[in-house]
Design a protein around this motif. Structure first.
Motif, PDB file in Angstrom:
ATOM      1  N   ASP A 294       0.833  -1.208   0.000  1.00 42.74           N
ATOM      2  CA  ASP A 294       0.000   0.000   0.000  1.00 42.74           C
ATOM      3  C   ASP A 294       0.867   1.258   0.000  1.00 42.74           C
ATOM      4  OD1 ASP A 294      -2.349  -1.465  -0.013  1.00 42.74           O
ATOM      5  OD2 ASP A 294      -2.689  -1.260   2.151  1.00 42.74           O
ATOM      6  N   ALA A 295       1.921   1.259   0.798  1.00 41.38           N
ATOM      7  CA  ALA A 295       2.820   2.415   0.864  1.00 41.38           C
ATOM      8  C   ALA A 295       3.526   2.635  -0.470  1.00 41.38           C
ATOM      9  CB  ALA A 295       3.843   2.232   1.985  1.00 41.38           C
ATOM     10  N   ALA A 296       3.974   1.561  -1.099  1.00 39.82           N
ATOM     11  CA  ALA A 296       4.640   1.674  -2.389  1.00 39.82           C
ATOM     12  C   ALA A 296       3.668   2.175  -3.455  1.00 39.82           C
ATOM     13  CB  ALA A 296       5.231   0.326  -2.800  1.00 39.82           C
ATOM     14  N   HIS A 297       2.449   1.687  -3.429  1.00 42.84           N
ATOM     15  CA  HIS A 297       1.433   2.125  -4.384  1.00 42.84           C
ATOM     16  C   HIS A 297       1.147   3.610  -4.209  1.00 42.84           C
ATOM     17  CE1 HIS A 297      -2.793   2.646  -5.786  1.00 42.84           C
ATOM     18  NE2 HIS A 297      -2.276   2.028  -6.836  1.00 42.84           N
ATOM     19  N   GLU A 298       0.997   4.029  -2.982  1.00 40.42           N
ATOM     20  CA  GLU A 298       0.726   5.444  -2.702  1.00 40.42           C
ATOM     21  C   GLU A 298       1.891   6.320  -3.158  1.00 40.42           C
ATOM     22  OE1 GLU A 298      -1.535   8.674  -1.592  1.00 40.42           O
ATOM     23  OE2 GLU A 298      -2.137   6.591  -1.824  1.00 40.42           O
ATOM     24  N   ALA A 299       3.109   5.883  -2.895  1.00 40.44           N
ATOM     25  CA  ALA A 299       4.294   6.638  -3.322  1.00 40.44           C
ATOM     26  C   ALA A 299       4.351   6.723  -4.849  1.00 40.44           C
ATOM     27  CB  ALA A 299       5.559   5.999  -2.776  1.00 40.44           C
ATOM     28  N   ALA A 300       3.997   5.635  -5.525  1.00 37.44           N
ATOM     29  CA  ALA A 300       4.027   5.627  -6.988  1.00 37.44           C
ATOM     30  C   ALA A 300       2.991   6.580  -7.568  1.00 37.44           C
ATOM     31  CB  ALA A 300       3.786   4.209  -7.503  1.00 37.44           C
ATOM     32  N   ARG A 301       1.877   6.748  -6.887  1.00 38.99           N
ATOM     33  CA  ARG A 301       0.844   7.668  -7.361  1.00 38.99           C
ATOM     34  C   ARG A 301       1.337   9.107  -7.373  1.00 38.99           C
ATOM     35  NH1 ARG A 301      -3.860   7.671  -3.836  1.00 38.99           N
ATOM     36  NH2 ARG A 301      -4.599   9.164  -5.361  1.00 38.99           N
ATOM     37  N   HIS A 302       2.273   9.428  -6.484  1.00 35.24           N
ATOM     38  CA  HIS A 302       2.767  10.800  -6.334  1.00 35.24           C
ATOM     39  C   HIS A 302       4.110  11.014  -7.029  1.00 35.24           C
ATOM     40  CE1 HIS A 302      -0.514  11.672  -3.647  1.00 35.24           C
ATOM     41  NE2 HIS A 302      -0.204  10.575  -2.957  1.00 35.24           N
ATOM     42  N   THR A 303       4.575  10.021  -7.756  1.00 41.73           N
ATOM     43  CA  THR A 303       5.846  10.132  -8.473  1.00 41.73           C
ATOM     44  C   THR A 303       5.575  10.573  -9.906  1.00 41.73           C
ATOM     45  OG1 THR A 303       6.781   8.363  -7.136  1.00 41.73           O
ATOM     46  CG2 THR A 303       7.914   8.885  -9.183  1.00 41.73           C
TER      47      THR A 303
END
Length: 68
Positions: free
Chosen positions: A57-66
Motif C-alpha cells: 500500500d505504501a509503495a502504491h501510494e508513493a508511486a501515485r505521487h511520483t
C-alpha cells in the motif's frame, strides 16, 4: 519429496510448476509441511501478511505521487 532451488527460483512441490501463482505456491508449501511450513506459519502468526500489505500500500501510494 524435496524442494529445490533452480535457476528460475524455488521449485514448488507437485505438478504444473509453470502455472503456479504466488498464493498457490505458498499453499503448496503449507500443505507439504516441514521446515518451510514452520517458517511460513511463524511469519503469518507474527503479522507477516499485514506487513506485506502495508508495504505494498505504501509503495502504491508513493508511486501515485511520483511524476512520470
Amino acid at each position: 519429496m524435496k524442494l529445490g532451488v533452480g535457476s528460475r527460483g524455488i521449485n514448488p512441490p507437485g505438478p504444473d510448476k509453470e502455472n503456479t501463482s504466488p498464493a498457490q505456491l505458498v499453499e503448496r508449501f503449507l500443505d507439504y509441511g516441514g521446515t518451510t511450513t514452520e517458517g511460513l506459519n511463524a511469519m503469518l502468526d507474527s503479522g507477516f501478511r499485514q506487513a506485506v500489505h502495508h508495504g505494498l500500500d505504501a509503495a502504491h501510494e508513493a508511486a501515485r505521487h511520483t511524476p512520470d
